[in-house]
Design a protein around this motif. Structure first.
Motif, PDB file in Angstrom:
ATOM      1  N   THR A   1       0.579  -1.155  -0.004  1.00 22.38           N
ATOM      2  CA  THR A   1       0.025   0.142   0.049  1.00 22.38           C
ATOM      3  C   THR A   1       0.996   1.101  -0.097  1.00 22.38           C
ATOM      4  OG1 THR A   1      -1.484  -1.265   1.250  1.00 22.38           O
ATOM      5  CG2 THR A   1      -1.779   1.240   1.323  1.00 22.38           C
ATOM      6  N   GLY A   2       0.785   1.781  -1.176  1.00 25.81           N
ATOM      7  CA  GLY A   2       1.793   3.325  -1.121  1.00 25.81           C
ATOM      8  C   GLY A   2       1.766   3.691  -2.715  1.00 25.81           C
ATOM      9  N   LYS A   3       2.978   4.438  -2.718  1.00 27.31           N
ATOM     10  CA  LYS A   3       2.983   4.856  -4.241  1.00 27.31           C
ATOM     11  C   LYS A   3       3.953   4.402  -5.127  1.00 27.31           C
ATOM     12  CE  LYS A   3       0.486   9.494  -3.144  1.00 27.31           C
ATOM     13  NZ  LYS A   3       0.794  10.790  -3.016  1.00 27.31           N
ATOM     14  N   ASN A   4       5.080   3.799  -4.338  1.00 27.75           N
ATOM     15  CA  ASN A   4       6.236   3.594  -4.980  1.00 27.75           C
ATOM     16  C   ASN A   4       6.809   2.226  -4.442  1.00 27.75           C
ATOM     17  OD1 ASN A   4       8.386   3.280  -6.943  1.00 27.75           O
ATOM     18  ND2 ASN A   4       9.538   5.219  -6.163  1.00 27.75           N
ATOM     19  N   ILE A   5       6.209   0.924  -4.755  1.00 27.92           N
ATOM     20  CA  ILE A   5       6.553  -0.280  -4.287  1.00 27.92           C
ATOM     21  C   ILE A   5       6.939  -1.377  -5.371  1.00 27.92           C
ATOM     22  CG2 ILE A   5       6.007  -2.008  -2.702  1.00 27.92           C
ATOM     23  CD1 ILE A   5       3.966   0.010  -1.475  1.00 27.92           C
ATOM     24  N   ILE A   6       7.875  -2.049  -5.264  1.00 30.43           N
ATOM     25  CA  ILE A   6       8.323  -3.313  -6.124  1.00 30.43           C
ATOM     26  C   ILE A   6       8.297  -4.408  -5.096  1.00 30.43           C
ATOM     27  CG2 ILE A   6      10.012  -4.289  -7.422  1.00 30.43           C
ATOM     28  CD1 ILE A   6      10.874  -1.661  -8.374  1.00 30.43           C
ATOM     29  N   MET A   7       7.447  -5.449  -5.191  1.00 30.67           N
ATOM     30  CA  MET A   7       7.392  -6.541  -4.350  1.00 30.67           C
ATOM     31  C   MET A   7       7.559  -7.952  -4.993  1.00 30.67           C
ATOM     32  SD  MET A   7       4.049  -7.557  -1.918  1.00 30.67           S
ATOM     33  CE  MET A   7       4.393  -6.309  -0.688  1.00 30.67           C
ATOM     34  N   ALA A   8       8.471  -8.814  -4.843  1.00 28.97           N
ATOM     35  CA  ALA A   8       8.659 -10.001  -5.451  1.00 28.97           C
ATOM     36  C   ALA A   8       8.962 -11.032  -4.511  1.00 28.97           C
ATOM     37  CB  ALA A   8       9.774  -9.816  -6.598  1.00 28.97           C
ATOM     38  N   GLY A   9       8.799 -12.431  -5.003  1.00 27.12           N
ATOM     39  CA  GLY A   9       9.042 -13.550  -4.118  1.00 27.12           C
ATOM     40  C   GLY A   9       7.995 -14.309  -4.152  1.00 27.12           C
ATOM     41  N   ASP A  10       7.979 -15.524  -3.275  1.00 28.12           N
ATOM     42  CA  ASP A  10       7.094 -16.703  -3.158  1.00 28.12           C
ATOM     43  C   ASP A  10       5.973 -16.178  -2.163  1.00 28.12           C
ATOM     44  OD1 ASP A  10       5.941 -19.204  -3.065  1.00 28.12           O
ATOM     45  OD2 ASP A  10       7.770 -20.102  -1.868  1.00 28.12           O
ATOM     46  N   PHE A  11       4.935 -16.104  -2.979  1.00 21.42           N
ATOM     47  CA  PHE A  11       3.620 -15.726  -2.041  1.00 21.42           C
ATOM     48  C   PHE A  11       2.911 -16.970  -1.524  1.00 21.42           C
ATOM     49  CE2 PHE A  11       5.080 -11.831  -4.533  1.00 21.42           C
ATOM     50  CZ  PHE A  11       4.103 -10.843  -3.669  1.00 21.42           C
ATOM     51  N   ASN A  12       3.243 -18.111  -2.354  1.00 22.92           N
ATOM     52  CA  ASN A  12       2.610 -19.377  -2.122  1.00 22.92           C
ATOM     53  C   ASN A  12       0.983 -19.099  -2.185  1.00 22.92           C
ATOM     54  OD1 ASN A  12       3.851 -21.845  -1.479  1.00 22.92           O
ATOM     55  ND2 ASN A  12       4.961 -20.563   0.333  1.00 22.92           N
ATOM     56  N   ALA A  13       0.855 -18.357  -3.237  1.00 23.00           N
ATOM     57  CA  ALA A  13      -0.364 -18.078  -3.626  1.00 23.00           C
ATOM     58  C   ALA A  13      -0.739 -17.435  -4.915  1.00 23.00           C
ATOM     59  CB  ALA A  13      -1.082 -17.006  -2.671  1.00 23.00           C
ATOM     60  N   THR A  14      -1.873 -17.811  -5.642  1.00 24.91           N
ATOM     61  CA  THR A  14      -2.149 -17.452  -7.098  1.00 24.91           C
ATOM     62  C   THR A  14      -2.949 -16.025  -6.880  1.00 24.91           C
ATOM     63  OG1 THR A  14      -4.105 -18.551  -7.255  1.00 24.91           O
ATOM     64  CG2 THR A  14      -2.279 -19.712  -7.931  1.00 24.91           C
ATOM     65  N   ILE A  15      -3.343 -15.625  -7.877  1.00 28.08           N
ATOM     66  CA  ILE A  15      -4.070 -14.124  -7.834  1.00 28.08           C
ATOM     67  C   ILE A  15      -5.626 -14.567  -7.212  1.00 28.08           C
ATOM     68  CG2 ILE A  15      -2.710 -12.998  -9.507  1.00 28.08           C
ATOM     69  CD1 ILE A  15      -4.462 -13.722 -11.619  1.00 28.08           C
ATOM     70  N   ASP A  16      -6.045 -15.819  -7.439  1.00 28.60           N
ATOM     71  CA  ASP A  16      -7.201 -15.911  -6.999  1.00 28.60           C
ATOM     72  C   ASP A  16      -7.360 -15.893  -5.345  1.00 28.60           C
ATOM     73  OD1 ASP A  16      -8.907 -17.180  -9.188  1.00 28.60           O
ATOM     74  OD2 ASP A  16      -6.843 -18.690  -9.370  1.00 28.60           O
ATOM     75  N   HIS A  17      -6.212 -16.435  -4.613  1.00 36.51           N
ATOM     76  CA  HIS A  17      -6.230 -16.261  -3.431  1.00 36.51           C
ATOM     77  C   HIS A  17      -6.034 -14.805  -2.893  1.00 36.51           C
ATOM     78  CE1 HIS A  17      -4.086 -20.401  -4.226  1.00 36.51           C
ATOM     79  NE2 HIS A  17      -5.410 -20.767  -3.811  1.00 36.51           N
ATOM     80  N   MET A  18      -5.684 -14.006  -3.525  1.00 39.46           N
ATOM     81  CA  MET A  18      -5.387 -12.578  -3.372  1.00 39.46           C
ATOM     82  C   MET A  18      -6.655 -11.819  -3.333  1.00 39.46           C
ATOM     83  SD  MET A  18      -1.770 -11.804  -5.230  1.00 39.46           S
ATOM     84  CE  MET A  18      -0.249 -12.722  -4.913  1.00 39.46           C
ATOM     85  N   ALA A  19      -7.762 -12.455  -3.975  1.00 40.77           N
ATOM     86  CA  ALA A  19      -9.009 -11.710  -4.381  1.00 40.77           C
ATOM     87  C   ALA A  19      -9.552 -11.369  -2.867  1.00 40.77           C
ATOM     88  CB  ALA A  19     -10.090 -12.702  -4.818  1.00 40.77           C
ATOM     89  N   GLY A  20     -10.043 -10.006  -3.032  1.00 41.45           N
ATOM     90  CA  GLY A  20     -10.385  -9.503  -1.674  1.00 41.45           C
ATOM     91  C   GLY A  20      -9.626  -8.631  -0.982  1.00 41.45           C
ATOM     92  N   ARG A  21      -8.424  -8.542  -1.386  1.00 40.22           N
ATOM     93  CA  ARG A  21      -7.145  -7.862  -0.585  1.00 40.22           C
ATOM     94  C   ARG A  21      -6.751  -6.623  -1.604  1.00 40.22           C
ATOM     95  NH1 ARG A  21      -6.433 -13.173   0.854  1.00 40.22           N
ATOM     96  NH2 ARG A  21      -6.419 -13.656   3.061  1.00 40.22           N
ATOM     97  N   ALA A  22      -7.425  -6.252  -2.494  1.00 40.64           N
ATOM     98  CA  ALA A  22      -7.187  -5.267  -3.630  1.00 40.64           C
ATOM     99  C   ALA A  22      -7.748  -3.651  -3.101  1.00 40.64           C
ATOM    100  CB  ALA A  22      -7.131  -5.608  -4.767  1.00 40.64           C
ATOM    101  N   ALA A  23      -6.841  -2.790  -3.017  1.00 39.92           N
ATOM    102  CA  ALA A  23      -7.508  -1.553  -2.870  1.00 39.92           C
ATOM    103  C   ALA A  23      -8.236  -1.130  -3.998  1.00 39.92           C
ATOM    104  CB  ALA A  23      -6.186  -0.583  -2.419  1.00 39.92           C
ATOM    105  N   THR A  24      -7.896  -1.458  -5.495  1.00 35.89           N
ATOM    106  CA  THR A  24      -8.622  -0.733  -6.344  1.00 35.89           C
ATOM    107  C   THR A  24      -8.922  -1.719  -7.550  1.00 35.89           C
ATOM    108  OG1 THR A  24      -6.589  -0.528  -7.627  1.00 35.89           O
ATOM    109  CG2 THR A  24      -7.309   1.372  -6.023  1.00 35.89           C
ATOM    110  N   ASP A  25      -9.658  -1.776  -8.471  1.00 37.81           N
ATOM    111  CA  ASP A  25     -10.182  -2.477  -9.493  1.00 37.81           C
ATOM    112  C   ASP A  25      -8.902  -2.996 -10.249  1.00 37.81           C
ATOM    113  OD1 ASP A  25     -12.695  -2.655  -8.147  1.00 37.81           O
ATOM    114  OD2 ASP A  25     -13.461  -1.265 -10.007  1.00 37.81           O
ATOM    115  N   SER A  26      -8.037  -2.336 -10.325  1.00 43.24           N
ATOM    116  CA  SER A  26      -7.023  -2.644 -11.461  1.00 43.24           C
ATOM    117  C   SER A  26      -5.780  -3.363 -10.590  1.00 43.24           C
ATOM    118  CB  SER A  26      -6.396  -1.294 -12.013  1.00 43.24           C
ATOM    119  OG  SER A  26      -5.899  -0.591 -11.268  1.00 43.24           O
TER     120      SER A  26
END
Length: 359
Positions: free
Chosen positions: A263-288
């Motif tokens: 959450t912020g304006k300038n972030i790069i995040m990379a690694g093993d999330f042990n999650a697909t984008i399906d699992h991330m659903a509901g945790r996004a701040a915006t539609d994009s």
């Protein structure tokens, strides 16, 4: 033998179960045990549906089972088609790129001298879960040099190996700063190492050495590094715990915590999330976004269905659980899941993305 009513009842029950497994977000079950595992392997699910249809075809000659077999075949066909469509929409390109319309127009967002491969407004990010240093420092450094990496995130990599990688990269003409967070020195899986090029400036680790929110992920460490002068992207080397049965609460907590870090304006995040984008659903701040304010690099260039784990499985049958995520100020110029290291000893495939600042 099943009656018509019983056949219909069985078919409805199976259809509802397949609907949940196709799109668990509709029911809020994407983070539920078992469902989370099935939805992470959509390619394998399609193969399983096809195998089920073949088996049911063999039952069609038996008149008492014909109606039930026919209904189940339709359900499995719809399940397979739905998952195939979802995979296709996310993209199955193994080497994808999206060139900037005018790269020269990208503004310099933070100070820093240009390197041979990266500049102040362009960086290459390499991520690889090394399964406890398994490929060895030389092999990891070789890959990082081949990719001209400016940022390297290495879950399950110890500080000792990280230093050896940096030394090899320095000999190769690309020196790196090494930042490691270890929860203990007993299991290599409880270390995560982040390498950052000095060309991007000095960085300080902000994540706590102890496990658990609010300072870190719960079981396996994540490295959060911020520019010392406040001028540049925050870099997060991710390692969330896997969603095995007794770690489900920690896994969900890890994803929540990572959403906060993105959450912020300038972030790069990379690694093993042990999650697909399906699992991330509901945790996004915006539609994009997919997590917090961050977008998925692979999704943006059409390779989000390519499996990164296990390395022993075909790429379209594996699970895409390794990611590069960025805030919207970054544009993805290219993204690749690297299959040439499948015999390296790690159970994950490396991923690499080249990013540039949005004009």
């Amino acid at each position: 033998m099943p009656t018509r009513f019983l056949s219909a009842l069985i078919a409805i029950g199976v259809s509802v179960a397949l609907l949940i497994l196709s799109w668990p977000q509709l029911f809020g079950l994407q983070n539920a045990w078992v469902v989370a595992h099935v939805v992470s392997l959509r390619g394998l699910a399609v193969v399983g549906a096809a195998a089920g249809i073949v088996v049911l075809l063999l039952l069609l000659p038996f008149r008492p089972l014909r109606r039930l077999a026919g209904l189940l075949m339709v359900a499995l066909l719809l399940f397979g088609v739905t998952n195939t469509a979802i995979l296709a929409s996310r993209g199955i390109k193994t080497d994808a790129g999206q060139a900037s319309a005018d790269e020269s127009a990208a503004p310099a967002a933070w100070a820093g001298a240009a390197s041979e491969a990266g500049t102040a407004d362009s960086v290459t990010v390499l991520s690889w879960n090394t399964l406890g240093d398994a490929p060895g420092a030389a092999a990891i450094a070789k890959l990082a040099l081949e990719q001209d990496a400016d940022i390297v995130t290495l879950p399950e990599t110890t500080e000792k190996t990280g230093v050896a990688i940096a030394e090899a990269m320095r000999v190769g003409g690309r020196p790196m700063w090494v930042h490691t967070v270890a929860f203990d020195l007993i299991s290599k899986a409880r270390s995560t190492t982040l390498l950052i090029s000095p060309d991007l400036g000095d960085y300080e680790v902000k994540s706590a050495a102890g496990s658990g929110p609010p300072g870190n992920t719960n079981v396996l460490p994540t490295v959060v590094a911020s520019p010392a002068d406040g001028n540049g992207p925050t870099v997060v080397a991710v390692h969330a715990v896997s969603p095995i049965q007794f770690e489900m609460p920690n896994w969900r907590s890890d994803l929540d915590w990572l959403a906060d870090q993105c959450t912020g304006k300038n972030i790069i995040m990379a690694g093993d999330f042990n999650a697909t984008i399906d699992h991330m659903a509901g945790r996004a701040a915006t539609d994009s976004a997919v997590l917090g304010d961050c977008r998925d690099a692979a999704l943006s260039v059409g390779s989000a269905a390519v499996g990164t784990w296990p390395a022993s499985a075909p790429m379209l049958l594996g699970s895409p659980i390794d990611h590069v995520l960025t805030t919207p100020n970054w544009q993805v110029d290219s993204m690749q899941v690297i299959a040439s290291r499948d015999d390296s000893g790690s159970d994950h495939r490396p991923i690499v993305a080249t990013l540039s600042l949005t004009p």
